[in-house]
Every structure is written in C-alpha cells, then in structure tokens.
Design a protein around this motif. Structure first.
Motif, PDB file in Angstrom:
ATOM      1  N   THR A 176       0.865  -1.179   0.000  1.00 46.98           N
ATOM      2  CA  THR A 176       0.000   0.000   0.000  1.00 46.98           C
ATOM      3  C   THR A 176       0.897   1.222   0.000  1.00 46.98           C
ATOM      4  O   THR A 176       2.003   1.193   0.553  1.00 46.98           O
ATOM      5  N   THR A 177       0.445   2.270  -0.635  1.00 45.20           N
ATOM      6  CA  THR A 177       1.251   3.478  -0.771  1.00 45.20           C
ATOM      7  C   THR A 177       0.435   4.716  -0.445  1.00 45.20           C
ATOM      8  O   THR A 177      -0.791   4.665  -0.402  1.00 45.20           O
ATOM      9  N   ASP A 214       0.220   7.334  -7.726  1.00 48.58           N
ATOM     10  CA  ASP A 214       1.406   7.534  -8.552  1.00 48.58           C
ATOM     11  C   ASP A 214       2.574   6.684  -8.046  1.00 48.58           C
ATOM     12  O   ASP A 214       3.254   6.021  -8.826  1.00 48.58           O
ATOM     13  N   LEU A 215       2.803   6.697  -6.744  1.00 45.84           N
ATOM     14  CA  LEU A 215       3.866   5.880  -6.167  1.00 45.84           C
ATOM     15  C   LEU A 215       3.600   4.401  -6.404  1.00 45.84           C
ATOM     16  O   LEU A 215       4.502   3.640  -6.754  1.00 45.84           O
ATOM     17  N   LEU A 216       2.370   3.991  -6.245  1.00 41.50           N
ATOM     18  CA  LEU A 216       1.994   2.598  -6.486  1.00 41.50           C
ATOM     19  C   LEU A 216       2.307   2.211  -7.929  1.00 41.50           C
ATOM     20  O   LEU A 216       2.887   1.146  -8.182  1.00 41.50           O
ATOM     21  N   SER A 241      -9.985   4.379   2.901  1.00 38.17           N
ATOM     22  CA  SER A 241      -9.286   3.593   3.917  1.00 38.17           C
ATOM     23  C   SER A 241      -9.174   2.118   3.545  1.00 38.17           C
ATOM     24  O   SER A 241      -9.781   1.655   2.594  1.00 38.17           O
ATOM     25  N   MET A 242      -8.379   1.420   4.368  1.00 36.41           N
ATOM     26  CA  MET A 242      -8.246  -0.032   4.310  1.00 36.41           C
ATOM     27  C   MET A 242      -8.516  -0.551   5.722  1.00 36.41           C
ATOM     28  O   MET A 242      -8.016   0.013   6.690  1.00 36.41           O
ATOM     29  N   PHE A 243      -9.289  -1.622   5.822  1.00 31.49           N
ATOM     30  CA  PHE A 243      -9.574  -2.231   7.119  1.00 31.49           C
ATOM     31  C   PHE A 243      -9.024  -3.648   7.098  1.00 31.49           C
ATOM     32  O   PHE A 243      -9.367  -4.457   6.241  1.00 31.49           O
TER      33      PHE A 243
END
Length: 177
Positions: free
Chosen positions: A23-24, A28-30, A63-65
């Motif tokens: 995860t980033t 763009d970074l990903l 978000s990520m859970f």
C-alpha cells in the motif's frame, strides 16, 4: 511489515513467504513500484488480493480495514471453545502466574494456542503486552497459565470483529476498531 519513505511519499510492504501486500500514500507511487516488483517477482492480479496471511482487507475510497475475524473463529474452533464466560478485558487484574499448578495435559495445544494468539496481535495490538507476558512461560506450561490463555480466547470471542483501519493521510495514523 516494512515502511519505506521517500520525501513525503510512504509505501508499506508486507511480505510473507510468497505473499506480498503493498500500500502506498499515492496512486502515482503505487504505479511506479508495481513494475519494479513485476521485474523481480512472478505476480498475479495485484488488485484482486483481499485476503492474505489469514487477514481480510476491506478497501473503500478513503481507507483499508484489516481484520482476522475468520482466523479468530478458526482459533476458537481449534481450541474447542464453543462457549465461555465472555470477558471485556484480556487480563485478570490480579494475576497469579507463579510456578505453582499442575502441568497441562496437552503442552502442544497450549503452545500452539499461544502462537496463534501471537499471530492475532497483528490486528489486535491491544492484547500484545498480555499475550507476550503470558508467552514467557511456554517452556513450563501449567494449568494456571493455561487458564490465562483461555481467558484471552474468551476475550477474542468479544473482540474478533476488531481490526486495524488505515486511512489515506499525509501522516501515518493507526486506529483500533
């Protein structure tokens, strides 16, 4: 888990045997990292990963859970705990973990359950101190200590839906839900 920062950009890379979660802080970074990973590793659909290491990942726009609900249920099943006295705290406020007590009848089960609880710490950091403290005595499993492990398991029944919520942010923030 590895945290890599470059200026204000952040990437988190979790690697275990043949699974990688990345995860980033920006798309763009990903997009810059994925081709590098493809050069080094044989990868399948990087967007289809929703469960890895027994951890379910739920994504939404902000978000990520991370949850180990299924893992917790499997842990309770392997411990043969269908029901127990539910508890809202992971530790007894007056612990007595001296050298007293009878040796447990199944030290393999005792050690296995403690190892499983240590893995559950990934999404349940609030129990990490108590689990690590109880694991100090894995070499000499006794019934009073096994009672502590069973208490943890009863606490897991209450908190199995807990997890880690990571939000898109310029700062790293971690919340327990």
């Amino acid at each position: 888990m590895r945290n890599v920062t470059h200026g204000s950009e952040v990437a988190y890379l979790l690697i275990n045997v043949d699974d990688i979660i990345l995860t980033t802080s920006s798309k763009d970074l990903l997009q810059r990292i994925i081709p590098s990973l493809h050069k080094e590793f044989d990868m399948t659909d990087p967007w289809g990963l929703l469960i890895s290491f027994g951890i379910a990942v739920t994504l939404d726009s902000t978000s990520m859970f991370f949850s180990q609900n299924k893992y917790a249920l499997e842990l309770l099943d392997s411990a043969h705990i269908a029901s127990c006295n539910l508890t809202r705290t992971s530790v007894d406020t007056k612990p007595n973990l001296g050298l007293d007590g009878v040796h447990v009848s199944d030290p393999t089960l005792y050690r296995s359950l403690k190892g499983d609880l240590q893995y559950l710490i990934f999404t349940h950091p609030h129990i990490s101190y108590a689990v690590q403290h109880a694991c100090l005595h894995m070499h000499d499993p006794r019934e009073p200590r096994f009672a502590v492990v069973k208490r943890f398991l009863c606490y897991v029944v209450v908190t199995r839906d807990f997890g880690l919520q990571l939000y898109a942010s310029s700062t790293v923030t971690c919340s327990i839900f």
